[in-house]
Design a protein around this motif. Sequence first.
Motif, PDB file in Angstrom:
ATOM      1  N   LEU A  82       0.819  -1.217   0.000  1.00 20.64           N
ATOM      2  CA  LEU A  82       0.000   0.000   0.000  1.00 20.64           C
ATOM      3  C   LEU A  82       0.854   1.270   0.000  1.00 20.64           C
ATOM      4  CD1 LEU A  82      -2.657  -1.184   2.617  1.00 20.64           C
ATOM      5  CD2 LEU A  82      -3.116  -0.725   0.203  1.00 20.64           C
ATOM      6  N   GLY A  83       2.148   1.090  -0.174  1.00 24.28           N
ATOM      7  CA  GLY A  83       3.038   2.253  -0.240  1.00 24.28           C
ATOM      8  C   GLY A  83       3.284   2.897   1.110  1.00 24.28           C
ATOM      9  N   ASN A  84       3.215   2.125   2.171  1.00 23.74           N
ATOM     10  CA  ASN A  84       3.506   2.598   3.536  1.00 23.74           C
ATOM     11  C   ASN A  84       2.678   3.813   3.939  1.00 23.74           C
ATOM     12  OD1 ASN A  84       5.555   0.678   4.265  1.00 23.74           O
ATOM     13  ND2 ASN A  84       6.817   1.673   2.708  1.00 23.74           N
ATOM     14  N   GLN A  85       1.408   3.818   3.555  1.00 27.34           N
ATOM     15  CA  GLN A  85       0.559   4.973   3.891  1.00 27.34           C
ATOM     16  C   GLN A  85      -0.391   4.696   5.046  1.00 27.34           C
ATOM     17  OE1 GLN A  85      -1.154   6.667   0.136  1.00 27.34           O
ATOM     18  NE2 GLN A  85      -0.118   4.876  -0.667  1.00 27.34           N
ATOM     19  N   VAL A  86      -0.330   3.496   5.596  1.00 31.22           N
ATOM     20  CA  VAL A  86      -1.321   3.090   6.573  1.00 31.22           C
ATOM     21  C   VAL A  86      -0.728   1.995   7.463  1.00 31.22           C
ATOM     22  CG1 VAL A  86      -2.318   1.272   5.105  1.00 31.22           C
ATOM     23  CG2 VAL A  86      -3.797   2.498   6.645  1.00 31.22           C
ATOM     24  N   GLY A  87      -1.335   1.764   8.611  1.00 29.83           N
ATOM     25  CA  GLY A  87      -0.886   0.669   9.474  1.00 29.83           C
ATOM     26  C   GLY A  87      -2.083  -0.007  10.127  1.00 29.83           C
ATOM     27  N   PHE A  88      -1.810  -1.014  10.955  1.00 30.48           N
ATOM     28  CA  PHE A  88      -2.915  -1.774  11.547  1.00 30.48           C
ATOM     29  C   PHE A  88      -2.676  -2.029  13.031  1.00 30.48           C
ATOM     30  CE2 PHE A  88      -2.453  -3.141   7.094  1.00 30.48           C
ATOM     31  CZ  PHE A  88      -3.691  -2.703   6.615  1.00 30.48           C
ATOM     32  N   ASP A  89      -3.733  -1.854  13.799  1.00 30.77           N
ATOM     33  CA  ASP A  89      -3.726  -2.197  15.215  1.00 30.77           C
ATOM     34  C   ASP A  89      -4.573  -3.475  15.327  1.00 30.77           C
ATOM     35  OD1 ASP A  89      -3.640  -0.668  18.213  1.00 30.77           O
ATOM     36  OD2 ASP A  89      -5.205  -2.170  17.908  1.00 30.77           O
ATOM     37  N   VAL A  90      -3.962  -4.547  15.823  1.00 31.97           N
ATOM     38  CA  VAL A  90      -4.613  -5.864  15.749  1.00 31.97           C
ATOM     39  C   VAL A  90      -4.760  -6.470  17.149  1.00 31.97           C
ATOM     40  CG1 VAL A  90      -4.490  -8.144  14.663  1.00 31.97           C
ATOM     41  CG2 VAL A  90      -3.346  -6.206  13.579  1.00 31.97           C
ATOM     42  N   THR A  91      -5.974  -6.877  17.476  1.00 33.97           N
ATOM     43  CA  THR A  91      -6.207  -7.588  18.736  1.00 33.97           C
ATOM     44  C   THR A  91      -6.562  -9.034  18.393  1.00 33.97           C
ATOM     45  OG1 THR A  91      -6.998  -5.561  19.727  1.00 33.97           O
ATOM     46  CG2 THR A  91      -7.564  -7.596  20.873  1.00 33.97           C
ATOM     47  N   ILE A  92      -5.803  -9.967  18.966  1.00 40.06           N
ATOM     48  CA  ILE A  92      -5.988 -11.386  18.608  1.00 40.06           C
ATOM     49  C   ILE A  92      -6.430 -12.183  19.837  1.00 40.06           C
ATOM     50  CG2 ILE A  92      -4.894 -13.441  17.608  1.00 40.06           C
ATOM     51  CD1 ILE A  92      -2.698 -11.580  16.474  1.00 40.06           C
ATOM     52  N   GLU A  93      -7.570 -12.841  19.687  1.00 36.79           N
ATOM     53  CA  GLU A  93      -8.010 -13.758  20.738  1.00 36.79           C
ATOM     54  C   GLU A  93      -7.957 -15.161  20.155  1.00 36.79           C
ATOM     55  OE1 GLU A  93     -11.981 -13.087  22.208  1.00 36.79           O
ATOM     56  OE2 GLU A  93     -11.926 -14.998  23.278  1.00 36.79           O
ATOM     57  N   LYS A  94      -6.892 -15.867  20.496  1.00 38.82           N
ATOM     58  CA  LYS A  94      -6.733 -17.201  19.934  1.00 38.82           C
ATOM     59  C   LYS A  94      -7.566 -18.197  20.713  1.00 38.82           C
ATOM     60  CE  LYS A  94      -3.803 -18.723  17.355  1.00 38.82           C
ATOM     61  NZ  LYS A  94      -4.411 -18.136  16.140  1.00 38.82           N
ATOM     62  N   ARG A  95      -8.411 -18.918  19.954  1.00 40.52           N
ATOM     63  CA  ARG A  95      -9.166 -20.019  20.569  1.00 40.52           C
ATOM     64  C   ARG A  95      -8.695 -21.338  19.974  1.00 40.52           C
ATOM     65  NH1 ARG A  95     -15.148 -17.220  20.261  1.00 40.52           N
ATOM     66  NH2 ARG A  95     -14.614 -15.392  21.507  1.00 40.52           N
ATOM     67  N   ILE A  96      -7.875 -21.226  18.922  1.00 38.99           N
ATOM     68  CA  ILE A  96      -7.282 -22.420  18.307  1.00 38.99           C
ATOM     69  C   ILE A  96      -5.859 -22.505  18.842  1.00 38.99           C
ATOM     70  CG2 ILE A  96      -6.785 -23.609  16.142  1.00 38.99           C
ATOM     71  CD1 ILE A  96      -8.552 -21.386  14.759  1.00 38.99           C
ATOM     72  N   LYS A  97      -5.597 -23.529  19.617  1.00 40.30           N
ATOM     73  CA  LYS A  97      -4.309 -23.597  20.309  1.00 40.30           C
ATOM     74  C   LYS A  97      -3.148 -23.726  19.313  1.00 40.30           C
ATOM     75  CE  LYS A  97      -2.195 -25.848  24.197  1.00 40.30           C
ATOM     76  NZ  LYS A  97      -2.083 -27.027  25.016  1.00 40.30           N
ATOM     77  N   PRO A  98      -2.112 -22.906  19.457  1.00 41.68           N
ATOM     78  CA  PRO A  98      -0.944 -23.061  18.585  1.00 41.68           C
ATOM     79  C   PRO A  98      -0.353 -24.470  18.724  1.00 41.68           C
ATOM     80  CG  PRO A  98      -0.828 -20.996  19.801  1.00 41.68           C
ATOM     81  CD  PRO A  98      -1.978 -21.763  20.378  1.00 41.68           C
ATOM     82  N   GLY A  99       0.112 -25.012  17.600  1.00 41.66           N
ATOM     83  CA  GLY A  99       0.720 -26.350  17.636  1.00 41.66           C
ATOM     84  C   GLY A  99      -0.290 -27.472  17.772  1.00 41.66           C
ATOM     85  N   SER A 100      -1.549 -27.213  17.429  1.00 45.22           N
ATOM     86  CA  SER A 100      -2.600 -28.226  17.576  1.00 45.22           C
ATOM     87  C   SER A 100      -2.797 -29.064  16.318  1.00 45.22           C
ATOM     88  CB  SER A 100      -3.936 -27.550  17.905  1.00 45.22           C
ATOM     89  OG  SER A 100      -4.274 -26.619  16.887  1.00 45.22           O
TER      90      SER A 100
END
Length: 315
Positions: A82-100
Motif C-alpha cells: 500500500l506504499g507505507n501509507q497506513v498501518g494496523f492495530d490488531v487484537t488477537i483472541e486465539k481459541r485455536i491452540k498453537p501447535g494443535s
Amino acid sequence: MLDVIEKAKGRSVTIQSPGTVANLVCGFDILGLALNDPCDVMTVKLIDRPEVIIHNVDDYNLPTDPQKNVAGVPLLDMIERLGNQVGFDVTIEKRIKPGSGLGSSAASAAGGVVAANHLLGNIFSQNDLVQMAMLGERLASGVKHADNIAPCITGGVTLIRSILPLDITGISSPPLYVTIVHPQIEVRTEDARQILRKQILLKDAIKQWGNIAGLVAGLMKGDYELIGRSLEDVLIEPVRSILIPAFAEVKAKSLEAGALGGGISGSGPSIFMLSKDEVTALAVESAMKEVYTQTGIAYYTYVTTINKEGVKIIG
Ligand code: HSE
C-alpha cells in the motif's frame, strides 16, 4: 487508493477466523477444509502510521513483535504493497491452540489480511490475500503452504493445485461431520516436516495419487464409500504417526464406531475423522475419549461440520 485509505482510517472490524484440517490424509500440502469450530476472533483497526501493533488477549504468550508474529508479517507485507501509507492495530483472541494441527497460524495470518482488506474496501484479490497470508505460514513452519490458508479464507474444501503460480479451486462436498481429538501436547509443524522422507517410491506415489483422485471424486460425487476408501496415506502418516500417542488405537476404534475414515489433522497432534451423520460423529467422539482417557494425556474433542464461509465479518 489514497481516497480509500483516508476513508478507512480509524475504522475497525471484528472477524471470526476458522480452524482448518490440512492434508485431508492423502493430500499433503494440497487439500484442506475449514471447520465451524474452533475459530479465532480478531479485531483490526486502521491507523495512520505504517506499522503493525499487536495485542494478544489470550494465555498463549505469542510474540507481539510483528516481525515474529504470524499475523504481523502478512500485514507488514500489505502495508508495503500500500506504499507505507497506513498501518494496523490488531487484537488477537486465539481459541485455536498453537501447535494443535488445526491451522492456528493460518487462522491468524488469514484473519488479519481478510479483516484489513475489508476495511480497505476489498482492494486485494483472494489470491493476493493467500500470497500475503502464506508469509505467516513460512514464519511458522519454514515453508509456504496454502492448505490451511486457502480453506480458512474461502471456506469449504479446497484443492491447491500449485502455489507457484497460485492455483486454488473449491471442491464441493456432501454433508460431513468432523470429529477431532486434540491431545494437549504440542507438535511443531517445522519439526513434523523435518522428519519426512525426501524421496518416495513410485509404487507408493501411485497409491497416493489414486487416493487423492478418489477423495476429490468422492467429495464431488457425494460418494461416501469412495471418500472412506480414499482416506489413506502411505507417505506421511507412517512417519508422523509416531509423534501422536495412541494414534493407531484412535483410528481403529473410530472406524469401528462408523467413521468413514480420517487421520492426522495437518501436522498433528490432532486426529480427525469424517462421518456421514451426527449420531456416528458423536459415537466416534466417545470412542476417541475412551482411548485417550486410558493414555492419561489431557485432551479436547470437537464434533463439528465444514465451515462454508471462511473468515467471517462479525462486527
Ligand atoms: N501441509 C502442512 C503439513 C500443514 O502437513 O506440514 C501444516 O498445518
